[in-house]
Scaffold this motif. Structure first.
Motif, PDB file in Angstrom:
ATOM      1  N   HIS A  93      27.696  34.715  46.231  1.00  0.00           N
ATOM      2  CA  HIS A  93      27.285  35.654  45.183  1.00  0.00           C
ATOM      3  C   HIS A  93      27.446  35.012  43.809  1.00  0.00           C
ATOM      4  N   GLY A  94      27.550  33.693  43.794  1.00  0.00           N
ATOM      5  CA  GLY A  94      27.748  32.962  42.544  1.00  0.00           C
ATOM      6  C   GLY A  94      29.027  32.150  42.618  1.00  0.00           C
ATOM      7  N   LEU A  95      28.903  30.862  42.355  1.00  0.00           N
ATOM      8  CA  LEU A  95      30.042  29.950  42.451  1.00  0.00           C
ATOM      9  C   LEU A  95      30.116  29.109  41.184  1.00  0.00           C
ATOM     10  N   GLU A  96      31.288  29.068  40.568  1.00  0.00           N
ATOM     11  CA  GLU A  96      31.479  28.224  39.387  1.00  0.00           C
ATOM     12  C   GLU A  96      32.235  26.967  39.788  1.00  0.00           C
ATOM     13  N   VAL A  97      31.814  25.860  39.212  1.00  0.00           N
ATOM     14  CA  VAL A  97      32.447  24.578  39.489  1.00  0.00           C
ATOM     15  C   VAL A  97      33.036  24.054  38.186  1.00  0.00           C
ATOM     16  N   ILE A  98      34.327  23.852  38.168  1.00  0.00           N
ATOM     17  CA  ILE A  98      35.010  23.388  36.961  1.00  0.00           C
ATOM     18  C   ILE A  98      35.478  21.956  37.162  1.00  0.00           C
ATOM     19  N   THR A 129      35.413  28.287  41.972  1.00  0.00           N
ATOM     20  CA  THR A 129      35.846  29.681  41.940  1.00  0.00           C
ATOM     21  C   THR A 129      34.639  30.579  42.205  1.00  0.00           C
ATOM     22  N   PHE A 130      34.870  31.672  42.919  1.00  0.00           N
ATOM     23  CA  PHE A 130      33.815  32.660  43.107  1.00  0.00           C
ATOM     24  C   PHE A 130      33.652  33.464  41.823  1.00  0.00           C
ATOM     25  N   ASP A 183      37.706  20.013  29.691  1.00  0.00           N
ATOM     26  CA  ASP A 183      37.148  20.557  30.931  1.00  0.00           C
ATOM     27  C   ASP A 183      35.773  21.155  30.665  1.00  0.00           C
ATOM     28  N   ILE A 184      35.015  21.338  31.738  1.00  0.00           N
ATOM     29  CA  ILE A 184      33.654  21.846  31.624  1.00  0.00           C
ATOM     30  C   ILE A 184      33.321  22.641  32.876  1.00  0.00           C
ATOM     31  N   LYS A 185      32.514  23.677  32.695  1.00  0.00           N
ATOM     32  CA  LYS A 185      32.164  24.588  33.788  1.00  0.00           C
ATOM     33  C   LYS A 185      30.677  24.462  34.112  1.00  0.00           C
ATOM     34  N   PHE A 186      30.364  24.281  35.387  1.00  0.00           N
ATOM     35  CA  PHE A 186      28.982  24.155  35.844  1.00  0.00           C
ATOM     36  C   PHE A 186      28.662  25.219  36.879  1.00  0.00           C
TER      37      PHE A 186
END
Length: 226
Positions: A93-98, A129-130, A183-186
């Motif tokens: 349902h959506g995944l963030e990659v840090i 992270t979800f 850090d950066i979030k994708f």
């Protein structure tokens, strides 16, 4: 146009040609009016940041294109703060990659007993992270993603490899301007079973320092585009 998703920092529309249109907004994640890319809710609105984030995204997507890294980026209209992209299916349902190059923020809140704030994380540290505001965007491991049927091990490995490569490219570009990426979030998705970077690469999704002090998103964007 048919709106297919309303997000925190952008809305998503379906185009007649099969592609997707992202409409950038002036909202940023944070808490109590203070910007924080690690937060999971909108904390403030900054006039003009939507267009600025789009311009920043264009800059980095073009750099990645030159480096031979495929993304969802097709074209953009800065005046209308929109970007046309390839359709992609999100993971779960959506995944963030840090990707973290230095320990700070929520990483320190979790692991501060083991590491000092600002410590270099050699080679880069990738975590997933979800996207779930109610549960505080829970961490999930590679094994967890496989067990839950969110993605295969091969997809995860591709995503992690791309994350580290893209983060290094962004960090090197920022370093040219005296900026230090912490850090950066994708966000990634898959198009024809190929894992590709989706969403944006903008100041609101990264934590950057200059001369030991954090650079706020508006100022960061000015420096990047300057």
């Amino acid at each position: 146009m048919e709106k297919i998703y309303q997000g925190k920092t952008k809305d998503v529309y379906k185009l007649e040609n099969g592609n997707v249109l992202l409409k950038f907004k002036d909202d940023c994640t944070g808490k109590d009016g203070v910007f924080d890319p690690g937060e999971n809710s909108v904390g403030l609105t900054i006039e003009g940041i939507g267009k600025a984030n789009l311009e920043t995204s264009i800059k980095f997507f073009e750099i990645l294109k030159e480096a031979g890294i495929k993304t969802h980026y097709v074209s953009a209209d800065v005046d209308n703060a929109t970007m046309e992209v390839l359709p992609a299916t999100v993971f779960g349902h959506g995944l963030e990659v840090i990707c973290r190059l230095k320990a700070t923020g929520s990483f320190i809140r979790r692991y501060g007993d083991y590491i000092a704030d600002g410590t270099v994380l050699e080679g880069g540290y990738v975590e997933t992270t979800f996207k779930d505001d109610a549960k505080g965007d829970p961490l999930v491991t590679k094994d967890g993603l496989i067990a839950l049927g969110v993605m295969s091990g091969e997809m995860y490995d591709s995503m992690k490899e791309q994350t580290l490569k893209i983060t290094r490219i962004v960090a090197d570009e920022l370093a040219k301007k005296g900026l230090d990426l912490y850090d950066i979030k994708f966000e990634f998705g898959y198009n024809n079973n190929e894992v590709i970077l989706i969403d944006e690469i903008a100041s609101g999704n990264m934590r950057v320092y200059k001369d030991g002090k954090i650079v706020e998103p508006v100022e960061l964007t000015k420096i990047i585009l300057g």
